[in-house]
Motif scaffolding. Structure first.
Motif, short mmCIF file in Angstrom:
data_model
loop_
_atom_site.label_atom_id
_atom_site.label_comp_id
_atom_site.label_asym_id
_atom_site.label_seq_id
_atom_site.Cartn_x
_atom_site.Cartn_y
_atom_site.Cartn_z
N HIS A 127 50.13 41.41 29.45
CA HIS A 127 51.49 41.96 29.40
C HIS A 127 52.50 41.12 30.15
O HIS A 127 53.71 41.29 29.95
N LYS A 128 52.04 40.19 30.98
CA LYS A 128 52.98 39.31 31.69
C LYS A 128 53.30 38.06 30.88
O LYS A 128 54.16 37.27 31.28
N MET A 129 52.61 37.87 29.77
CA MET A 129 52.83 36.68 28.93
C MET A 129 53.21 37.10 27.51
O MET A 129 52.70 36.56 26.52
N CYS A 130 54.10 38.07 27.43
CA CYS A 130 54.68 38.54 26.16
C CYS A 130 53.71 39.33 25.31
O CYS A 130 54.00 39.64 24.15
N GLY A 131 52.54 39.68 25.85
CA GLY A 131 51.57 40.46 25.11
C GLY A 131 51.65 41.93 25.47
O GLY A 131 52.48 42.36 26.28
N PRO A 132 50.76 42.74 24.89
CA PRO A 132 50.78 44.19 25.11
C PRO A 132 50.26 44.57 26.50
O PRO A 132 49.45 43.85 27.09
N THR A 133 50.70 45.71 26.99
CA THR A 133 50.10 46.25 28.20
C THR A 133 48.68 46.71 27.90
O THR A 133 48.32 46.95 26.75
N GLY A 134 47.88 46.82 28.95
CA GLY A 134 46.50 47.23 28.75
C GLY A 134 45.61 46.15 28.17
O GLY A 134 44.54 46.44 27.64
N THR A 135 46.05 44.89 28.29
CA THR A 135 45.24 43.77 27.81
C THR A 135 45.08 42.75 28.92
O THR A 135 45.94 42.59 29.77
N GLY A 136 43.96 42.05 28.90
CA GLY A 136 43.73 41.02 29.88
C GLY A 136 42.51 40.21 29.52
O GLY A 136 41.78 40.53 28.57
N ILE A 137 42.29 39.16 30.30
CA ILE A 137 41.16 38.26 30.07
C ILE A 137 40.48 37.96 31.40
O ILE A 137 41.15 37.73 32.41
N LEU A 138 39.17 37.97 31.38
CA LEU A 138 38.40 37.38 32.46
C LEU A 138 37.61 36.23 31.87
O LEU A 138 36.74 36.44 31.01
N TYR A 139 37.92 35.02 32.31
CA TYR A 139 37.08 33.87 31.99
C TYR A 139 36.01 33.78 33.07
O TYR A 139 36.29 33.93 34.27
N GLY A 140 34.79 33.52 32.66
CA GLY A 140 33.71 33.27 33.61
C GLY A 140 32.80 32.19 33.06
O GLY A 140 32.49 32.17 31.87
N LYS A 141 32.36 31.29 33.92
CA LYS A 141 31.38 30.30 33.49
C LYS A 141 30.13 31.00 32.98
O LYS A 141 29.68 32.00 33.55
N GLU A 142 29.55 30.45 31.93
CA GLU A 142 28.39 31.07 31.30
C GLU A 142 27.29 31.39 32.30
O GLU A 142 26.72 32.49 32.28
N GLU A 143 27.00 30.45 33.21
CA GLU A 143 25.89 30.67 34.15
C GLU A 143 26.18 31.83 35.09
O GLU A 143 25.25 32.58 35.46
N TRP A 144 27.44 32.02 35.46
CA TRP A 144 27.78 33.14 36.33
C TRP A 144 27.75 34.46 35.57
O TRP A 144 27.25 35.48 36.08
N LEU A 145 28.25 34.48 34.36
CA LEU A 145 28.25 35.72 33.58
C LEU A 145 26.83 36.16 33.24
O LEU A 145 26.54 37.36 33.16
N ASN A 146 25.93 35.20 33.04
CA ASN A 146 24.53 35.55 32.81
C ASN A 146 23.88 36.09 34.08
O ASN A 146 22.98 36.92 34.01
N LYS A 147 24.35 35.62 35.23
CA LYS A 147 23.76 36.03 36.50
C LYS A 147 24.21 37.43 36.93
O LYS A 147 23.43 38.19 37.53
N LEU A 148 25.46 37.78 36.64
CA LEU A 148 25.99 39.06 37.08
C LEU A 148 25.48 40.20 36.21
O LEU A 148 25.34 40.05 34.99
N PRO A 149 25.23 41.38 36.80
CA PRO A 149 24.82 42.54 36.01
C PRO A 149 26.01 43.13 35.26
O PRO A 149 27.17 42.84 35.60
N PRO A 150 25.77 43.96 34.23
CA PRO A 150 26.88 44.59 33.52
C PRO A 150 27.75 45.44 34.45
O PRO A 150 27.26 45.99 35.44
N TYR A 151 29.00 45.53 34.10
CA TYR A 151 29.97 46.31 34.90
C TYR A 151 29.93 47.78 34.50
O TYR A 151 30.04 48.67 35.33
N GLN A 152 29.80 48.05 33.19
CA GLN A 152 29.76 49.41 32.67
C GLN A 152 28.64 49.52 31.64
O GLN A 152 28.28 48.53 31.00
#
Length: 404
Positions: free
Chosen positions: A223-248
């Protein structure tokens, strides 16, 4: 050169009046306005392809899924992620940061250290405080100087083999200071720490190259870059995302479920439980297309001129002080007038059609450092003009006269 009037015509809200005066919108740090192409894309989704994604074999579901994943690919290209599955859709920067802190709850242990900076938004302080309370890790803080810049010598001294995470914003929302994040990332990696960058205030002004930066995580809001509210991105390196457990836990993020055991889906779906904001994710791609069509070099040039003009004009006002005077800044001016509460200035100039933000900007430690209750923050976007800045300056002068 940008045709600013042509660009302004893309934004319907900019033509309206507030309190009988032409709207001057200088609260872009809170949220940007939306061009007609973004508004139309949102309506088009619901009018033509509204369906749930990834699960249906019917035509609408496939069309919606394709559009959603095409948008993911646009984000990947925009931030130069190595893989599309390193791009996670979230509801915003806060969601992304909490996803990471939740994951590190299974990694950190007593004696470990997390480093944050004095310039952080509350959303990049509170989740880490909660994490440290949960794990027994210690939160360390990089101090700042009177210009609003982080003190790199102090940062270097804080780093040690105990440091497991460094988290810092790319650009301060309260002061507009651009932090030397490449230096900070390299220093953190030298001691084996992971790095999360809060890019919420950066992505409207520049294109982050996550591979060149070599950050482990980069979070931002649509929403800060001309897009809709309620949207966002988390980039994560593949190795870190594989290491972390699910959030939900829930639908979409699973591979197989029995009452005895659940196995999780591959990236990125492992972190995308439930029905997402499908329209928002698709339309975020439209907003990115729009900004790239204008060109970030053009955006930066326009905003640099606005910042220079606003700084010069505001400093003509006797008793006005600008906070955040470091060399590297985005198009944000945070200021006060001696003896006058920022809220009072903001309320009066609102009556003159000028929209600014007043208060602590969810960055109370910064205000405590300067011993002030808050500031008046004017945050500019590429669709703003020098003429609008002149109107703001005259409005501030009027408010000062009324309140003195």
């Amino acid at each position: 050169m940008l045709d600013i009037q042509k660009i302004r015509a893309d934004f319907p809200i900019l033509s309206q009046k507030v309190n009988g005066k032409p709207l001057v919108y200088f609260d872009n740090g809170a949220t940007s306005q939306k061009p007609q192409v973004v508004i139309d894309a949102d309506a088009k989704y619901y009018q033509e392809i509204n369906a749930n994604i990834h699960r249906g074999v019917h035509t609408l579901s496939q069309l919606a899924t394709d559009a959603y994943e095409i948008s993911r690919g646009k984000v990947q290209e925009h931030i130069n992620a190595k893989f599309a599955h390193e791009v996670l859709f979230t509801s915003g920067t806060t969601h992304g940061i909490n996803l990471v802190t939740n994951g590190f709850a299974s990694i950190l242990k007593p004696g470990d250290e997390v480093i944050v900076s004095s310039l952080e938004h509350h959303s990049n302080i509170v989740p880490w405080q909660m994490l440290c309370e949960k794990t027994g890790a210690t939160l360390k803080v990089i101090p700042m100087n009177e210009e609003g810049e982080l003190i790199m010598e102090a940062y270097d001294a804080l780093l040690s083999e105990k440091t497991k995470v460094v988290t810092v914003n790319h650009i301060s929302n309260a002061l507009g200071i651009i932090n030397p994040i490449k230096y900070m990332i390299d220093k953190a990696h030298a001691v084996g720490a992971a790095v999360l960058i809060d890019g919420a205030q950066a992505v409207p002004h520049l294109k982050p190259d996550v591979q060149a930066l070599d950050c482990d995580f980069y979070a931002f809001s649509g929403h800060k870059m001309c897009g809709p509210t309620g949207t966002g991105i988390l980039y994560g390196k593949e190795e870190w995302l594989n290491k972390l457990p699910p959030y939900q836990g829930g639908g979409e993020m699973i591979k197989e479920v029995t009452f005895e055991k659940t196995t999780y889906a591959d990236l990125p779906h492992k972190f995308e439980a439930g029905t997402p904001n499908i329209a928002g994710g698709i339309v975020l791609g439209t907003a990115i297309d729009y900004l790239n069509e204008i060109g970030f070099d053009n955006i930066q040039k326009q905003e640099e001129e606005l910042l220079a003009h606003a700084t010069k004009r505001l400093l003509e006002i006797e008793g006005l002080k600008i906070y955040g005077t470091g060399k590297n800044k985005a198009s944000v001016v945070s200021f006060n007038i001696d003896g006058i509460h920022p809220y009072d200035i903001g309320s009066i100039i609102d009556k003159l059609g000028i929209a600014v933000r007043t208060g602590h900007h969810c960055a109370q430690p910064i205000m405590n450092f300067f011993c002030i209750p808050g500031t008046i923050r004017a945050s500019f976007s590429f669709y703003n003009t020098k003429e609008e800045i002149n109107l703001m300056v005259e409005a501030v002068k009027t408010a000062k006269t009324m309140l003195s």
